[in-house]
Design an enzyme around this catalytic site. Structure first.
Site, PDB file in Angstrom:
ATOM      1  N   ALA A  31       0.866  -1.181   0.000  1.00 26.55           N
ATOM      2  CA  ALA A  31       0.000   0.000   0.000  1.00 26.55           C
ATOM      3  C   ALA A  31       0.898   1.224   0.000  1.00 26.55           C
ATOM      4  O   ALA A  31       2.055   1.161   0.433  1.00 26.55           O
ATOM      5  CB  ALA A  31      -0.902   0.000   1.232  1.00 26.55           C
ATOM      6  N   CYS A  32       0.404   2.340  -0.486  1.00 26.07           N
ATOM      7  CA  CYS A  32       1.235   3.539  -0.581  1.00 26.07           C
ATOM      8  C   CYS A  32       1.796   3.916   0.790  1.00 26.07           C
ATOM      9  O   CYS A  32       1.211   3.606   1.825  1.00 26.07           O
ATOM     10  CB  CYS A  32       0.452   4.698  -1.211  1.00 26.07           C
ATOM     11  SG  CYS A  32      -0.531   5.659  -0.062  1.00 26.07           S
TER      12      CYS A  32
END
Length: 269
Positions: free
Chosen positions: A174-175
């Site tokens: 995930a970012c």
């Protein structure tokens, strides 16, 4: 629905679209989606990847290499989330701002290239966690072919392995913005610290890694079956010293290990 039926549904739905722009991060889901779309639509599919300070260079390189190998047109756009009003303050709906900005830009790219549909890599499992970004996806008319075909993450890994995709066993990503507690300001400097810390752990051989930012404290999450690697004094000392150089005064290990959306455990939905 049988496993093969899900794949048949996915292929049929994509064929009906005629042309597709895939939001391509290089992760398990978007890689699989891009491969199927390329097989079904040929040159009528493009991959669009957004570069920003929340997206590590290693992830971009993997995405770029795969798109090139697949022979699909790959378009790179700049989508700097920190420039979006309200994003850096890290509200609980932070992902909404990000996804709205991202898919608005992808819509422009699709229009320029005569592409009718825009797709993300959401799957059925994504419905089980707090994901405000899905609101932006719905508002902008983005399609989610994997979700519509009732495909789970395990299904996607299964088919990815059958197809020989390098991402079939790739850890979830995930970012980097997801490493911060809601309400704690996000900056490029902090993102850079997280990126360096996670890259160091990956270089040590850990597969699934998150370094959560708690001001002076780094909270390390690794997959539950990798936690025992830290029962080693030399490794503990090495990690502590490196994290200190990166800028963390204290380094801790989350005893429960990695789990999706651990930052969401502090909010009431």
């Amino acid at each position: 629905m049988m496993l093969q039926d899900k794949l048949n549904t996915l292929q049929s739905n994509i064929k009906d679209m005629g042309s597709l722009a895939v939001a391509f991060s290089g992760g398990v889901d978007s890689t699989f989606l891009l491969k199927v779309a390329r097989d079904v639509l040929g040159d009528n599919v493009i991959a669009v990847t957004a570069c920003s300070s929340t997206y590590p260079e290693r992830e971009f390189k993997e995405a770029s290499d795969f798109a090139k190998k697949l022979g699909v047109k790959h378009i790179v756009i700049i989508s700097e989330e920190l420039d979006i009003e309200g994003f850096a303050e890290n509200p609980v709906n932070r992902c909404y701002f990000c996804k709205h900005e991202l898919f608005s830009k992808i819509k422009n790219v699709a229009k320029e290239h005569g592409i009718e549909y825009i797709a993300d890599g959401s799957n059925v499992d994504d419905l089980g966690d707090y994901r405000p970004g899905l609101k932006a996806v719905n508002e902008l008319g983005v399609v989610s072919p994997l979700k519509d075909a009732k495909l789970t993450k395990d299904d996607i890994r299964h088919f990815s392995k059958e197809m020989g995709l390098p991402t079939w066993d790739k850890p979830a990503f995930a970012c980097l913005s997801s490493r911060f507690p809601y309400g704690h300001k996000i900056t490029k400097e902090k993102l850079n610290m997280i990126d360096k810390a996670e890259q160091y752990l990956l270089d040590l051989g850990f597969k699934q890694v998150r370094v959560r930012y708690h001001e002076d404290i780094a909270r390390i999450e690794v997959s539950p079956n990798e936690r025992n690697k830290f029962f080693n004094e030399q490794l503990l000392d090495k990690v502590y010293e490196m994290f200190k150089q990166i800028g963390f005064k204290y380094t801790t290990l989350d005893l429960k290990g990695y789990r999706t959306g651990s930052m969401n455990e502090t909010i009431s939905l």
